[in-house]
Design a protein around this motif. Sequence first.
Motif, short mmCIF file in Angstrom:
data_model
loop_
_atom_site.label_atom_id
_atom_site.label_comp_id
_atom_site.label_asym_id
_atom_site.label_seq_id
_atom_site.Cartn_x
_atom_site.Cartn_y
_atom_site.Cartn_z
N GLU A 304 0.83 -1.20 0.00
CA GLU A 304 0.00 0.00 0.00
C GLU A 304 0.87 1.25 0.00
O GLU A 304 0.58 2.23 -0.70
CB GLU A 304 -0.92 -0.01 1.22
CG GLU A 304 -2.02 -1.06 1.18
CD GLU A 304 -2.85 -1.06 2.45
OE1 GLU A 304 -3.71 -0.17 2.59
OE2 GLU A 304 -2.62 -1.93 3.31
N GLU A 307 2.57 1.67 -3.40
CA GLU A 307 1.63 2.19 -4.41
C GLU A 307 1.55 3.71 -4.35
O GLU A 307 1.54 4.38 -5.38
CB GLU A 307 0.26 1.55 -4.20
CG GLU A 307 -0.76 1.92 -5.28
CD GLU A 307 -2.09 1.22 -5.08
OE1 GLU A 307 -3.07 1.65 -5.71
OE2 GLU A 307 -2.16 0.25 -4.30
N LEU A 308 1.51 4.24 -3.13
CA LEU A 308 1.48 5.70 -2.98
C LEU A 308 2.78 6.34 -3.46
O LEU A 308 2.77 7.40 -4.11
CB LEU A 308 1.24 6.07 -1.51
CG LEU A 308 -0.14 5.74 -0.93
CD1 LEU A 308 -0.20 6.12 0.55
CD2 LEU A 308 -1.24 6.48 -1.70
N GLN A 310 4.86 5.19 -5.72
CA GLN A 310 4.92 5.12 -7.18
C GLN A 310 3.97 6.11 -7.85
O GLN A 310 4.20 6.54 -8.99
CB GLN A 310 4.62 3.69 -7.63
CG GLN A 310 5.72 2.71 -7.26
CD GLN A 310 5.28 1.27 -7.27
OE1 GLN A 310 4.09 0.97 -7.48
NE2 GLN A 310 6.20 0.35 -7.03
N ALA A 311 2.91 6.50 -7.12
CA ALA A 311 1.96 7.49 -7.64
C ALA A 311 2.39 8.92 -7.29
O ALA A 311 1.62 9.86 -7.50
CB ALA A 311 0.57 7.21 -7.07
N HIS A 312 3.62 9.07 -6.76
CA HIS A 312 4.17 10.39 -6.40
C HIS A 312 3.32 11.10 -5.34
O HIS A 312 3.21 12.32 -5.34
CB HIS A 312 4.31 11.27 -7.64
CG HIS A 312 5.19 10.68 -8.70
ND1 HIS A 312 6.57 10.76 -8.67
CD2 HIS A 312 4.89 9.96 -9.82
CE1 HIS A 312 7.08 10.14 -9.71
NE2 HIS A 312 6.08 9.65 -10.44
N ASP A 313 2.75 10.31 -4.42
CA ASP A 313 1.97 10.90 -3.34
C ASP A 313 2.90 11.73 -2.44
O ASP A 313 3.92 11.23 -1.94
CB ASP A 313 1.30 9.80 -2.52
CG ASP A 313 0.48 10.35 -1.37
OD1 ASP A 313 -0.67 10.72 -1.59
OD2 ASP A 313 1.02 10.41 -0.24
N ARG A 317 5.91 10.29 0.04
CA ARG A 317 7.30 10.59 -0.30
C ARG A 317 7.97 11.41 0.79
O ARG A 317 9.14 11.21 1.13
CB ARG A 317 7.38 11.30 -1.64
CG ARG A 317 6.99 10.38 -2.81
CD ARG A 317 7.69 10.75 -4.08
NE ARG A 317 7.58 9.68 -5.07
CZ ARG A 317 8.29 9.62 -6.17
NH1 ARG A 317 9.17 10.57 -6.44
NH2 ARG A 317 8.16 8.62 -7.02
N TRP A 355 13.63 5.17 -2.75
CA TRP A 355 13.20 6.47 -2.20
C TRP A 355 14.02 6.87 -0.98
O TRP A 355 14.03 8.03 -0.59
CB TRP A 355 11.73 6.42 -1.83
CG TRP A 355 10.84 6.22 -3.02
CD1 TRP A 355 10.37 7.17 -3.89
CD2 TRP A 355 10.37 4.97 -3.53
NE1 TRP A 355 9.62 6.59 -4.88
CE2 TRP A 355 9.59 5.24 -4.70
CE3 TRP A 355 10.50 3.64 -3.13
CZ2 TRP A 355 8.97 4.24 -5.43
CZ3 TRP A 355 9.88 2.64 -3.87
CH2 TRP A 355 9.13 2.94 -5.00
#
Length: 408
Positions: A304, A307-308, A310-313, A317, A355
């Motif tokens: 979970e 996923e965030l 990778q979505a540049h949340d 980050r 990251w």
Amino acid sequence: MTAEPSTTPRLPGTAPSELAARQHTLREQNLQLVARAIFDAPAPLSRADVAAATGLTRATVSTLVDRLVEGRLVAELPPVAAQRAGRPAVPLVPAARSVVGLGLEVNVDYLGARVLDLTGDVVESRVVAGSFHDSDPADVLGTLGALANEVIAVVHDGGMRLAGARLALPGLVDARTGELEVAPNLGWSSLEPVPLLGLRLPDGSPVDVVVANEAKLAALAELSGDVPASFLYVSGDVGIGAGIVVDRRLFLAERGWNGEVGHVVVDPAGPRCSCGAFGCLEQYAGKEQILRSAGLPVDASLPELLELLQAHDGAARGAVQRAGRALGSALADFVNLLGVSTVVLGGVYTELEPWLRDEVLSVLGERVLAAPFVSLEVRAAEAGQYAALSGAAREVLREVVAHPAAWV
């Protein structure tokens, strides 16, 4: 009747029993030497190769190899045609599914058991998810013991011999006694874990179990891959531990209590840690804190969070970047003290490495005195998921190879 004179030469003043003991010791040392040559070789060796590598005669090597083959520690591959005239060479390799090692682990959110054979292959592996904060050690270790006994039965039914087990725990383990002094995130202290497991072989005899720290066993699992001879391994989870490897050997210090990087103070005015102190690294870079800062519940799964990311949340980050800077700050102290130049990120940090890496390296560059003169490296662990289970099983098998006479 006149006794026949002995035909066995011996040193002056050496009794026959002493000479026999010396000869026995020499044979055992040679057996260890041959086993080590075969198991350490990057490619299969022939008997002639082993003789050349060890300096022993071919006749001696052949006899010792026969013992290892009969004892099912070593296997022979089909002959390979010789490049010169003579007999085809018979490659020698570790035997599969013969003698095996069992790795066990209690972590904050799972229990696990894994069996490896001498080739390094996984024979059986089982992991059970759970929540073991402030748990009852008798209940948890009893559950793990039942799981382990099921795995032991599978090993026995497959005709394999269990050499022993290593139990990985996330806390201070006295390397001399095997006692767990404290595991803050489990809420355990002053504990003898082995009797609570209740491990038994099918014939009823007890299993030899050694207890060790989770991060240290995970660090040893890395030695099966392509790593430098010396490195600092950091295992990130709810807790954060470290294993220090120097010249391919685990550094344990006086009692094996070193490597508690999770309790290096990042900010004395920070939040209280489960250990009772304030501002420990775990409160900034532990898995639960990262999830919380990313806006996820502390029981959320790592996928979970990924996923965030990778979505540049932004929140996710930011949480990982802050964790990376705190981690880099704590690791800088270790690197300055130890002088190693490679940091291996394990546990949940392995998948977060893309990251985390730049932030950790940036802080190391700022705070490590030797940074201008060496190439500091931060890399993801290669041993895979549940590395402590693999490291634990490998340690059992390392002892088999170091002392093969007991198994042949």
